[in-house]
Design an enzyme around this catalytic site. Structure first.
Site, mmCIF file in Angstrom:
data_model
loop_
_atom_site.group_PDB
_atom_site.id
_atom_site.type_symbol
_atom_site.label_atom_id
_atom_site.label_comp_id
_atom_site.label_asym_id
_atom_site.label_seq_id
_atom_site.Cartn_x
_atom_site.Cartn_y
_atom_site.Cartn_z
ATOM 1 N N LYS A 78 0.942 -1.201 0.100
ATOM 2 C CA LYS A 78 0.008 -0.119 -0.061
ATOM 3 C C LYS A 78 0.867 1.213 0.142
ATOM 4 C CE LYS A 78 -3.766 1.919 2.552
ATOM 5 N NZ LYS A 78 -4.710 1.745 3.979
ATOM 6 N N SER A 158 -9.496 2.007 2.942
ATOM 7 C CA SER A 158 -8.459 2.607 2.458
ATOM 8 C C SER A 158 -7.373 1.940 1.839
ATOM 9 C CB SER A 158 -7.741 3.649 3.355
ATOM 10 O OG SER A 158 -6.830 2.740 4.385
ATOM 11 N N SER A 182 -10.171 -0.817 7.443
ATOM 12 C CA SER A 182 -9.367 -0.558 6.100
ATOM 13 C C SER A 182 -8.506 -1.684 5.602
ATOM 14 C CB SER A 182 -8.546 0.559 6.080
ATOM 15 O OG SER A 182 -9.291 1.868 6.243
#
Length: 500
Positions: A78, A158, A182
């Protein structure tokens, strides 16, 4: 040379023929993952999950020692986690040139254990903390990530790019981060396994923060075993992150015992108030309950409601920590062109509103600038911790004599709407309890509603990470639901058998 879409096997997992050379197998897999990214992420359905990937991943995998834990397996990261190769942007144009040249300690651990960092995944900008009306899966740097199961549907949370990338089989696994849902939400709606560990099991150093009390990185993978293997590679104490002081004591080979763990006689609490109101999700959850009972588990129905005043206090904690922790992170950036404070980010967004704020604003950033009363923060933090730990998960486990708590993770993916923002709804899920408590939580696919995946949440108390992973693996083995496969097309109703 790029291969045709047909040769990439859209609906099947990558299959690398076993050879006498494991390094060669890992290299072949890395090459296939790279080809899928080029064919399905950069063009074709344009999933938009991967911001950048390594051109030499196959060569890196070939060079890894076979005896290492991960043995050349590829991991996507990420883009709020620093890697030495690429900028770390958190999805924002304010950090598009944030090339620190350093690896986060969790990245160092993965590399030392034989993992190949394949690339960076898109995320909901600033991990979805900028504004209340955001659309999950969108960032100014990466654009919009699409759900491989239905490309007009949302990827949630997210860690949207990480979830979509694993579902699309762009890598063996990916890393997400979670503050409140998330990792687990994008894992659920993308039909994969997501594991949010105990806060403090994995280092947060050089990870763009929201909340020191809730933030953690965690694995997202096709199976519980793969998530546990990646956890084994990344968990451990980091002297620069005080929250991890007990991590070495609790880290282990998390794959041990997964295959043997039995649910027979295990008491499991069912969070009945968090099942929600959608009939399709309820039907899947009831099927999961039946599977657990058939495996010998004893299910205990539990009623739980959030205490009065909880959510305003929880927001106070997040906003105070957001400004404090973001300022501390930005202070570590050596590049004088980088912003220094959260106030600088707010000013940047205003100056670049056409690109940054076309779809939604920054009301939470602006509220955080005003949340500066430390005494009020400490009072709110005490209330929130007591409500989720002592009077929350710990109490529910002890009073009902159960080892785990379960609920549906969330509802099926909604249609993405950049104009109006996210559309959760349905009152589904209990994931905020372990997220805010800082306790381990796994989501495992439990079926699909009209072709849209839904996950089963399993969580427990602090440092019960291994137990939660074992329970997830046990459910995975006895699950009877048929799982959906990514279509790489817009959603359409499932065709019912004739006569239905």
């Amino acid at each position: 040379m790029k291969r045709s879409l047909a040769s990439l096997g859209l609906l099947a997992a990558l299959s690398v023929p076993a050879s006498a050379n494991p390094a060669e197998d890992a290299s072949t897999a890395a090459q296939q993952y790279s080809e899928r990214i080029e064919a399905l992420d950069d063009q074709g359905p344009e999933i938009g999950a991967v911001i950048v990937h390594a051109a030499d991943a196959a060569e890196q995998a070939m060079a890894v020692q076979d005896s290492t834990l991960l043995a050349g397996r590829t991991v996507l990261m990420k883009d709020n986690i620093e890697t030495r190769e690429w900028p770390t942007t958190a999805g924002s144009l304010a950090l598009k040139d944030n090339a620190t040249g350093r690896d986060a300690p969790l990245i160092t651990r993965i590399r030392e254990n034989g993992g190949v960092i394949l690339g960076k995944t898109n995320l909901s900008e600033w991990a979805n903390i900028r504004d209340n009306n955001s659309s999950s899966g969108w960032s100014a740097v990466g654009g919009l990530t699409r759900n491989p199961h239905a490309t007009d549907r949302n990827t949630c949370g997210s860690s949207s790019g990480s979830g979509a990338a694993v579902a699309a089989r762009f890598a063996w696994a990916a890393i997400g981060t979670e503050t409140n849902g998330s990792i687990t939400c994008p894992a659920s709606v993308n039909g994969i396994v997501g594991f949010k560990p105990t806060v403090g099991m994995v280092s947060r150093t050089h990870v763009v923060p929201i909340s020191a009390t809730q933030d953690t990185a965690g694995p997202m993978a096709q199976s519980v075993h793969d998530a546990a293997l990646l956890m084994s590679a990344m968990a451990g104490t980091d002297p620069a992150d005080p929250a991890t002081v007990e991590a070495d004591r609790n880290a282990r080979d998390f794959t041990q015992g997964l295959a043997e763990y039995s649910l027979k006689g295990v008491r499991i609490g069912v969070m009945v108030n968090q099942v929600g109101s959608r009939s399709g999700v309820t039907a899947l959850f009831n099927q999961a309950r039946a599977d657990l009972e058939a495996a010998g588990a004893e299910l205990v129905e539990i009623e739980y409601d959030w205490p009065d005043g909880f959510w305003p206090n929880s927001l106070t904690v997040l906003l105070f920590e957001l400004q404090r922790d973001m300022n501390a992170y930005l202070a570590t950036l050596d590049d004088p062109a980088m912003p220094d404070t959260l106030a600088d980010l707010v000013a940047f967004n205003r100056a670049n509103a056409d690109e940054e704020m076309r779809w939604f604003g920054q009301d939470l950033f602006e509220q955080a600038l005003e949340t500066t009363d430390e005494a009020a923060y400490l009072e709110a933090l005490e209330m929130v911790r007591k409500a989720t730990q002592e009077d929350g998960v710990d109490r529910l486990l002890a009073e009902n004599n159960v080892a785990f708590l379960i609920a549906p993770t969330t509802g099926p993916a909604w249609a993405t709407d950049l104009v109006n923002g996210d559309n959760f709804g349905g009152g589904i899920g209990a994931g905020s309890l372990p997220a805010i408590a800082g306790y381990p939580h796994i989501t495992v696919p439990m079926g699909a509603v009209e072709g849209l995946p839904v996950g089963l949440s399993i969580f427990s108390g602090r440092w019960k990470d291994h137990d939660v992973l074992k329970a997830g693996a046990a459910y995975e083995r006895v699950r009877t639901a048929v799982l959906s496969e990514p279509s790489f097309k817009p959603w359409k109703p499932v065709e019912l058998p004739a006569g239905d």
